[in-house]
Write an enzyme that holds these catalytic residues in place. Structure first.
Site, PDB file in Angstrom:
ATOM      1  N   LEU A   1       7.682  20.249   0.129  1.00 42.30           N
ATOM      2  CA  LEU A   1       7.070  20.622   1.077  1.00 42.30           C
ATOM      3  C   LEU A   1       5.624  21.140   0.990  1.00 42.30           C
ATOM      4  O   LEU A   1       4.892  22.009   1.762  1.00 42.30           O
ATOM      5  CB  LEU A   1       7.723  21.666   2.106  1.00 42.30           C
ATOM      6  CG  LEU A   1       9.176  21.423   2.367  1.00 42.30           C
ATOM      7  CD1 LEU A   1      10.015  22.365   3.091  1.00 42.30           C
ATOM      8  CD2 LEU A   1       9.247  19.890   3.277  1.00 42.30           C
TER       9      LEU A   1
ATOM     10  N   SER B   1      -2.206   2.589  -4.687  1.00 37.69           N
ATOM     11  CA  SER B   1      -3.274   2.605  -3.775  1.00 37.69           C
ATOM     12  C   SER B   1      -4.451   1.439  -4.222  1.00 37.69           C
ATOM     13  O   SER B   1      -4.452   1.326  -5.459  1.00 37.69           O
ATOM     14  CB  SER B   1      -3.809   3.697  -3.914  1.00 37.69           C
ATOM     15  OG  SER B   1      -5.057   4.089  -3.177  1.00 37.69           O
TER      16      SER B   1
ATOM     17  N   TYR C   1      -7.608  11.954  -8.294  1.00 41.85           N
ATOM     18  CA  TYR C   1      -6.750  11.240  -7.700  1.00 41.85           C
ATOM     19  C   TYR C   1      -6.568   9.777  -7.830  1.00 41.85           C
ATOM     20  O   TYR C   1      -5.489   9.424  -8.319  1.00 41.85           O
ATOM     21  CB  TYR C   1      -6.928  11.399  -6.117  1.00 41.85           C
ATOM     22  CG  TYR C   1      -5.954  10.712  -5.227  1.00 41.85           C
ATOM     23  CD1 TYR C   1      -4.420  10.999  -5.349  1.00 41.85           C
ATOM     24  CD2 TYR C   1      -6.399   9.493  -4.824  1.00 41.85           C
ATOM     25  CE1 TYR C   1      -3.905  10.178  -4.588  1.00 41.85           C
ATOM     26  CE2 TYR C   1      -5.594   8.448  -4.087  1.00 41.85           C
ATOM     27  CZ  TYR C   1      -4.210   8.945  -4.061  1.00 41.85           C
ATOM     28  OH  TYR C   1      -3.289   8.087  -3.201  1.00 41.85           O
TER      29      TYR C   1
ATOM     30  N   ASP D   1      11.613  16.742  -1.686  1.00 38.54           N
ATOM     31  CA  ASP D   1      10.258  17.229  -1.259  1.00 38.54           C
ATOM     32  C   ASP D   1      10.042  18.785  -1.329  1.00 38.54           C
ATOM     33  O   ASP D   1      10.886  19.542  -0.589  1.00 38.54           O
ATOM     34  CB  ASP D   1      10.000  16.751   0.189  1.00 38.54           C
ATOM     35  CG  ASP D   1       8.575  16.745   0.496  1.00 38.54           C
ATOM     36  OD1 ASP D   1       7.724  17.555   0.260  1.00 38.54           O
ATOM     37  OD2 ASP D   1       8.166  15.704   1.058  1.00 38.54           O
TER      38      ASP D   1
ATOM     39  N   LYS E   1      -3.287   7.367  -9.925  1.00 43.56           N
ATOM     40  CA  LYS E   1      -2.491   5.905  -9.679  1.00 43.56           C
ATOM     41  C   LYS E   1      -2.730   5.102 -10.553  1.00 43.56           C
ATOM     42  O   LYS E   1      -1.823   4.216 -11.023  1.00 43.56           O
ATOM     43  CB  LYS E   1      -3.157   5.750  -8.315  1.00 43.56           C
ATOM     44  CG  LYS E   1      -2.800   6.391  -7.031  1.00 43.56           C
ATOM     45  CD  LYS E   1      -1.489   6.917  -6.945  1.00 43.56           C
ATOM     46  CE  LYS E   1      -1.152   7.679  -5.870  1.00 43.56           C
ATOM     47  NZ  LYS E   1       0.293   7.966  -5.879  1.00 43.56           N
TER      48      LYS E   1
HETATM   49  P1  NAD Z   1       1.742  13.130   2.044  1.00 40.30           P
HETATM   50  O1  NAD Z   1       1.077  14.140   1.590  1.00 40.30           O
HETATM   51  O2  NAD Z   1       2.091  12.968   3.553  1.00 40.30           O
HETATM   52  O3  NAD Z   1       3.378  12.937   1.496  1.00 40.30           O
HETATM   53  C1  NAD Z   1       3.483  13.161  -0.015  1.00 40.30           C
HETATM   54  C2  NAD Z   1       4.874  14.286   0.149  1.00 40.30           C
HETATM   55  O4  NAD Z   1       5.196  14.730  -1.235  1.00 40.30           O
HETATM   56  C3  NAD Z   1       4.669  15.575   0.692  1.00 40.30           C
HETATM   57  O5  NAD Z   1       5.439  15.901   2.002  1.00 40.30           O
HETATM   58  C4  NAD Z   1       4.524  16.648  -0.292  1.00 40.30           C
HETATM   59  O6  NAD Z   1       4.877  17.862   0.049  1.00 40.30           O
HETATM   60  C5  NAD Z   1       5.230  15.877  -1.141  1.00 40.30           C
HETATM   61  N1  NAD Z   1       5.256  16.256  -2.832  1.00 40.30           N
HETATM   62  C6  NAD Z   1       3.879  16.378  -3.121  1.00 40.30           C
HETATM   63  N2  NAD Z   1       3.994  16.859  -4.585  1.00 40.30           N
HETATM   64  C7  NAD Z   1       5.224  17.028  -4.774  1.00 40.30           C
HETATM   65  C8  NAD Z   1       6.150  17.427  -5.922  1.00 40.30           C
HETATM   66  N3  NAD Z   1       5.554  17.813  -7.096  1.00 40.30           N
HETATM   67  N4  NAD Z   1       7.562  17.502  -5.583  1.00 40.30           N
HETATM   68  C9  NAD Z   1       7.980  17.197  -4.289  1.00 40.30           C
HETATM   69  N5  NAD Z   1       7.343  16.982  -3.187  1.00 40.30           N
HETATM   70  C10 NAD Z   1       5.991  16.663  -3.522  1.00 40.30           C
HETATM   71  O7  NAD Z   1       1.308  11.733   1.684  1.00 40.30           O
HETATM   72  P2  NAD Z   1       1.270  10.360   2.166  1.00 40.30           P
HETATM   73  O8  NAD Z   1       0.220   9.714   2.887  1.00 40.30           O
HETATM   74  O9  NAD Z   1       2.754  10.219   2.870  1.00 40.30           O
HETATM   75  O10 NAD Z   1       1.353   9.551   0.848  1.00 40.30           O
HETATM   76  C11 NAD Z   1       2.634   9.128   0.081  1.00 40.30           C
HETATM   77  C12 NAD Z   1       2.294   8.278  -0.994  1.00 40.30           C
HETATM   78  O11 NAD Z   1       1.439   7.419  -0.773  1.00 40.30           O
HETATM   79  C13 NAD Z   1       1.416   9.409  -1.973  1.00 40.30           C
HETATM   80  O12 NAD Z   1       1.724   8.963  -3.468  1.00 40.30           O
HETATM   81  C14 NAD Z   1      -0.068   9.061  -1.769  1.00 40.30           C
HETATM   82  O13 NAD Z   1      -0.984   9.075  -3.302  1.00 40.30           O
HETATM   83  C15 NAD Z   1       0.341   7.321  -1.688  1.00 40.30           C
HETATM   84  N6  NAD Z   1      -1.024   6.657  -0.742  1.00 40.30           N
HETATM   85  C16 NAD Z   1      -1.216   7.272   0.465  1.00 40.30           C
HETATM   86  C17 NAD Z   1      -2.269   6.612   1.068  1.00 40.30           C
HETATM   87  C18 NAD Z   1      -2.506   7.127   2.165  1.00 40.30           C
HETATM   88  O14 NAD Z   1      -3.768   7.015   2.829  1.00 40.30           O
HETATM   89  N7  NAD Z   1      -1.926   8.023   3.192  1.00 40.30           N
HETATM   90  C19 NAD Z   1      -2.959   5.555   0.631  1.00 40.30           C
HETATM   91  C20 NAD Z   1      -2.584   5.047  -0.694  1.00 40.30           C
HETATM   92  C21 NAD Z   1      -1.412   5.423  -1.408  1.00 40.30           C
HETATM   93  C1  WQD Z   2     -11.978   5.186   6.310  1.00 40.29           C
HETATM   94  C2  WQD Z   2     -13.370   4.819   6.676  1.00 40.29           C
HETATM   95  C3  WQD Z   2     -15.151   6.124   5.946  1.00 40.29           C
HETATM   96  C4  WQD Z   2     -13.841   9.904   8.370  1.00 40.29           C
HETATM   97  C5  WQD Z   2      -8.974   6.853   1.406  1.00 40.29           C
HETATM   98  C6  WQD Z   2      -8.654   7.171  -0.133  1.00 40.29           C
HETATM   99  C7  WQD Z   2      -8.107   6.122  -0.613  1.00 40.29           C
HETATM  100  C8  WQD Z   2      -6.753   5.565  -0.095  1.00 40.29           C
HETATM  101  C9  WQD Z   2      -6.828   5.439   1.689  1.00 40.29           C
HETATM  102  C10 WQD Z   2      -4.975   7.068  -1.054  1.00 40.29           C
HETATM  103  C11 WQD Z   2     -14.472   4.959   5.720  1.00 40.29           C
HETATM  104  C12 WQD Z   2     -14.881   6.457   7.655  1.00 40.29           C
HETATM  105  C13 WQD Z   2     -14.023   8.396   7.910  1.00 40.29           C
HETATM  106  C14 WQD Z   2     -14.926  10.140   9.134  1.00 40.29           C
HETATM  107  C15 WQD Z   2     -16.021   7.945   8.748  1.00 40.29           C
HETATM  108  N1  WQD Z   2      -5.705   6.732  -0.156  1.00 40.29           N
HETATM  109  N2  WQD Z   2     -15.015   7.558   7.954  1.00 40.29           N
HETATM  110  N3  WQD Z   2     -15.983   9.185   9.610  1.00 40.29           N
HETATM  111  O1  WQD Z   2     -11.765   6.689   2.153  1.00 40.29           O
HETATM  112  O2  WQD Z   2     -11.246   4.216   3.023  1.00 40.29           O
HETATM  113  O3  WQD Z   2      -9.695   5.811   1.745  1.00 40.29           O
HETATM  114  O4  WQD Z   2      -7.485   6.776   2.028  1.00 40.29           O
HETATM  115  O5  WQD Z   2      -4.664   6.268  -2.019  1.00 40.29           O
HETATM  116  O6  WQD Z   2      -7.864   6.249  -2.045  1.00 40.29           O
HETATM  117  O7  WQD Z   2     -10.001   7.099  -0.343  1.00 40.29           O
HETATM  118  O8  WQD Z   2     -10.181   6.104   4.001  1.00 40.29           O
HETATM  119  O9  WQD Z   2      -9.756   7.133   6.241  1.00 40.29           O
HETATM  120  O10 WQD Z   2     -11.217   8.556   4.626  1.00 40.29           O
HETATM  121  O11 WQD Z   2     -12.096   6.431   5.447  1.00 40.29           O
HETATM  122  O12 WQD Z   2     -16.953   7.153   8.962  1.00 40.29           O
HETATM  123  O13 WQD Z   2     -15.058  11.295   9.719  1.00 40.29           O
HETATM  124  O14 WQD Z   2     -13.772   5.595   8.076  1.00 40.29           O
HETATM  125  O15 WQD Z   2     -16.474   6.086   5.360  1.00 40.29           O
HETATM  126  O16 WQD Z   2     -15.284   3.954   5.870  1.00 40.29           O
HETATM  127  P1  WQD Z   2     -10.879   5.723   2.857  1.00 40.29           P
HETATM  128  P2  WQD Z   2     -10.957   7.238   5.185  1.00 40.29           P
END
Ligand code: NAD
Ligand code: WQD
Length: 344
Positions: A35, A127, A152, A33, A156
């Site tokens: 960071l 995602s 973004y 990572d 994916k």
């Molecule tokens: P996060 O930002 O908390 O964690 C990602 C980590 O990757 C971070 O610690 C960052 O420092 C590290 N990182 C990013 N680019 C890097 C690189 N080039 N080299 C080394 N480290 C790197 O995010 P998260 O919520 O834990 O998400 C993890 C994964 O899940 C991501 O791929 C994200 O797209 C995917 N995802 C997250 C969500 C969500 O809502 N949190 C939803 C769907 C998919």
């Molecule tokens: C959730 C709901 C907002 C903030 C995102 C990414 C998606 C995936 C998951 C990575 C929605 C509502 C939010 C606020 C609100 N990530 N909301 N007031 O948009 O469903 O998904 O995270 O892959 O790609 O787009 O998540 O947590 O932003 O919103 O009313 O201040 O909460 O409208 O309905 P979202 P979110």
């Protein structure tokens, strides 16, 4: 010892998964990572909760040479979980090249290393964003993917495709793309959770920060959707449930239970929850009233999306066990620990 390498191990989902992996004494966890969206303290928190440490390399996965050195120093890695990515949808619209560069180059490099160092099992953080505008609910893995609404989302979609093309020629690797819905909540201990470095946009950090007074008021984005109370429906899933699913997905691949060399699996609870219901759940477990108003819709939001989670149950023997109140209670415990300096 079974060596598992995770990229992004100091991030939100990666750190919770590291804790679950470390609970198996036979597993050694190596994290890479840089960071960019986390802090080294997370690695300490993981060690504190798990009772033993993961090895964390502060290395950019886009740096092929430095990444290869990690594989050289840790021969015999059996599985890789690739979490590392930039993930802010709005930021990706403003900085598309940075998102494509980071998310796609890191994926290409890690796949290249998997092939070179003969890693057989690969898991990709995908995602529900790959489904785009939804016509039919719930969303199954057969639901067609659509053009991505943001750079973004496109990383994916394209990332899944890169893996498909790679698996077709790979001698060694089998893969699963796990399509997460809305991961929220924190570790039950309250000692690890989500702590966005930048201004949070996601609902749950906005709720807990509003309750803490760090944000004056929460705006519910839209009250006129065709849902049971007019606010958007999402499929929130506890981060510890997500972490457990990764362990099961790894076991599934390592035990050769996969039918195809590349599979796609939804990780959701299967339940749709509205924004107003999420707020009510928070108010109930926190015992306070949240300062919120119902405002305009947020551009780009879909009215409702939730998963059909039967494939994860059938293939991995996994289903979400923690409900919305548990998600909110753990997120609140974590936020209070942050506020009081118990967690840093
Ligand atoms: P996060 O930002 O908390 O964690 C990602 C980590 O990757 C971070 O610690 C960052 O420092 C590290 N990182 C990013 N680019 C890097 C690189 N080039 N080299 C080394 N480290 C790197 O995010 P998260 O919520 O834990 O998400 C993890 C994964 O899940 C991501 O791929 C994200 O797209 C995917 N995802 C997250 C969500 C969500 O809502 N949190 C939803 C769907 C998919
Ligand atoms: C959730 C709901 C907002 C903030 C995102 C990414 C998606 C995936 C998951 C990575 C929605 C509502 C939010 C606020 C609100 N990530 N909301 N007031 O948009 O469903 O998904 O995270 O892959 O790609 O787009 O998540 O947590 O932003 O919103 O009313 O201040 O909460 O409208 O309905 P979202 P979110």
């Amino acid at each position: 010892m079974t060596k598992i390498l995770i990229t992004g191990g100091c991030g939100y989902i990666g750190s919770h998964t590291a804790i679950e992996l470390l609970s198996n004494p036979e597993i050694e966890v190596i994290s890479v990572d840089n960071l960019i969206n986390s802090s080294a303290q997370t690695a300490d928190r993981v060690g504190q909760i798990a009772g033993r440490n993961m090895k964390n390399y502060q290395v950019d996965v886009c740096d092929k040479e430095a990444l290869s050195e990690v594989f050289e120093e840790n021969p015999g890695i059996e599985g890789v979980i690739h979490f590392a990515a930039l993930k802010a949808v709005g930021e990706s619209v403003e900085q598309p090249l940075r998102y494509y560069q980071n998310n796609l180059l890191s994926l290409i490099n890690i796949l290249d290393c998997c092939e070179k160092y003969e890693v057989k099992n690969f898991i990709f953080s995908s995602s529900c964003t790959v489904y785009g505008e939804i016509d039919q609910l719930p969303v199954t893995e057969q639901t067609p993917t659509k053009e991505a609404a943001s750079p973004y989302g496109n990383t994916k979609l394209v990332g899944e495709r890169i893996i498909k093309d790679f698996i077709a020629i790979s001698e060694n690797v089998n893969a699963i793309a796990l399509r997460y819905f809305n991961p929220v909540g924190a570790h039950d201990s309250g000692l690890n959770g989500e702590d966005p470095i930048n201004k949070p946009n996601n609902l749950v950090p906005v709720i807990t920060r509003t309750a803490s007074g760090m944000i004056p008021q929460l705006t519910v984005f839209g009250g006129d959707y065709a849902t049971r109370d007019g606010s958007c429906v999402r499929d929130y899933i506890h981060v510890v449930d997500i972490a457990e699913a990764h362990v099961k997905a790894l076991e599934y691949l390592m035990e050769g239970k996969n039918e195809d060399r590349y599979e796609y699996i939804n990780l959701g609870s299967g339940n749709g929850v509205t924004v107003l219901e999420a707020i009510q759940a928070f108010e109930k477990v926190a015992g306070l009233e949240l300062n919120y108003v119902v405002g305009d819709r947020r551009p780009g939001d879909v009215g409702a999306i939730y998963s059909d989670s039967s494939l994860a149950k059938e293939k991995l023997g996994w289903e979400a066990r923690r409900g919305i109140e548990e998600m909110m209670a753990s997120a609140w415990k974590w936020q209070m620990n942050l506020n009081e300096g118990v967690a840093v």
